[in-house]
Design a protein around this motif. Structure first.
Motif, PDB file in Angstrom:
ATOM      1  N   ASP A 175       3.409  15.336 -34.283  1.00 52.82           N
ATOM      2  CA  ASP A 175       2.047  15.764 -33.911  1.00 52.82           C
ATOM      3  C   ASP A 175       2.273  17.144 -33.099  1.00 52.82           C
ATOM      4  O   ASP A 175       2.688  17.358 -31.826  1.00 52.82           O
ATOM      5  N   SER A 176       2.111  18.239 -33.715  1.00 55.20           N
ATOM      6  CA  SER A 176       2.464  19.678 -33.114  1.00 55.20           C
ATOM      7  C   SER A 176       1.530  19.734 -32.249  1.00 55.20           C
ATOM      8  O   SER A 176       1.805  20.949 -31.180  1.00 55.20           O
ATOM      9  N   THR A 177       0.288  19.503 -31.962  1.00 56.62           N
ATOM     10  CA  THR A 177      -0.476  19.610 -30.883  1.00 56.62           C
ATOM     11  C   THR A 177      -0.070  19.258 -29.730  1.00 56.62           C
ATOM     12  O   THR A 177      -0.518  19.749 -28.708  1.00 56.62           O
ATOM     13  N   ARG A 178       0.659  18.312 -29.578  1.00 58.06           N
ATOM     14  CA  ARG A 178       1.271  17.878 -28.301  1.00 58.06           C
ATOM     15  C   ARG A 178       2.451  18.515 -27.720  1.00 58.06           C
ATOM     16  O   ARG A 178       2.923  18.457 -26.533  1.00 58.06           O
ATOM     17  N   LYS A 179       2.931  19.588 -28.543  1.00 57.69           N
ATOM     18  CA  LYS A 179       4.160  20.317 -28.130  1.00 57.69           C
ATOM     19  C   LYS A 179       3.839  21.621 -27.372  1.00 57.69           C
ATOM     20  O   LYS A 179       2.887  22.471 -27.809  1.00 57.69           O
ATOM     21  N   ASP A 180       4.346  21.808 -26.326  1.00 63.66           N
ATOM     22  CA  ASP A 180       3.779  22.650 -25.319  1.00 63.66           C
ATOM     23  C   ASP A 180       4.499  24.013 -25.561  1.00 63.66           C
ATOM     24  O   ASP A 180       5.854  24.109 -26.098  1.00 63.66           O
ATOM     25  N   PRO A 181       4.143  25.245 -25.844  1.00 66.75           N
ATOM     26  CA  PRO A 181       4.670  26.578 -26.138  1.00 66.75           C
ATOM     27  C   PRO A 181       5.524  27.044 -24.957  1.00 66.75           C
ATOM     28  O   PRO A 181       5.149  26.439 -23.733  1.00 66.75           O
ATOM     29  N   HIS A 182       6.440  27.567 -25.203  1.00 67.17           N
ATOM     30  CA  HIS A 182       7.394  27.972 -24.276  1.00 67.17           C
ATOM     31  C   HIS A 182       7.216  29.428 -23.854  1.00 67.17           C
ATOM     32  O   HIS A 182       7.810  30.443 -24.580  1.00 67.17           O
ATOM     33  N   TRP A 183       6.305  29.705 -22.944  1.00 70.30           N
ATOM     34  CA  TRP A 183       5.796  30.890 -22.698  1.00 70.30           C
ATOM     35  C   TRP A 183       6.816  31.538 -21.643  1.00 70.30           C
ATOM     36  O   TRP A 183       7.145  30.615 -20.777  1.00 70.30           O
ATOM     37  N   GLY A 184       6.988  32.696 -21.645  1.00 74.09           N
ATOM     38  CA  GLY A 184       7.893  33.436 -20.593  1.00 74.09           C
ATOM     39  C   GLY A 184       9.307  33.278 -20.697  1.00 74.09           C
ATOM     40  O   GLY A 184      10.116  33.577 -19.917  1.00 74.09           O
TER      41      GLY A 184
END
Length: 102
Positions: free
Chosen positions: A85-94
Motif C-alpha cells: 500500500d503505497s499510500t502508507r509510505k511517508d515521503p522522505h522530505w529534506g
C-alpha cells in the motif's frame, strides 16, 4: 488477566488465534483438533503439515507457544495475497543528496 500455564497440549497461546467464523483457538489442543478435522486435501498442504509439526514440538518439548502460533497463522493465511500500500509510505522530505548525486 492471568492465564493458567499448562503443560503439553493444554498449554495456552499468549493470544488466542482468531478463526474466520468467529471462533478462537486458545490451547495447543484446540489447534490440533482444528487441523485434524480439515478435509484430507487441505490437511496435507505443506503449510498445515508445518503447523502441525510446530504444535507437536511445542507440546512435547516445551518450547515457546509463539512458534506454534506462527505456524498456524501462516497456514490460515496461506492463500492471502500480500499487496504493498503505497499510500502508507511517508515521503522522505529534506534528505540531503549524496555528493555523487549532485
Amino acid at each position: 488477566m492471568a492465564r493458567a500455564v499448562g503443560r503439553g497440549w493444554k498449554r495456552e497461546f499468549e493470544e488466542p488465534i482468531p478463526l474466520p467464523r468467529g471462533r478462537q483457538l486458545v490451547t495447543l489442543e484446540d489447534a490440533d483438533k482444528c487441523i485434524t478435522r480439515l478435509p484430507k486435501a487441505e490437511h496435507e498442504a505443506a503449510e498445515w503439515q508445518a503447523a502441525m509439526e510446530a504444535l507437536i514440538l511445542v507440546a512435547t518439548s516445551g518450547g515457546p507457544t509463539m512458534f506454534a502460533r506462527i505456524g498456524v497463522m501462516r497456514a490460515l493465511n496461506r492463500n492471502v495475497e500480500r499487496t504493498f500500500d503505497s499510500t502508507r509510505k511517508d515521503p522522505h522530505w529534506g534528505w540531503r543528496k549524496l555528493a555523487s548525486d549532485r
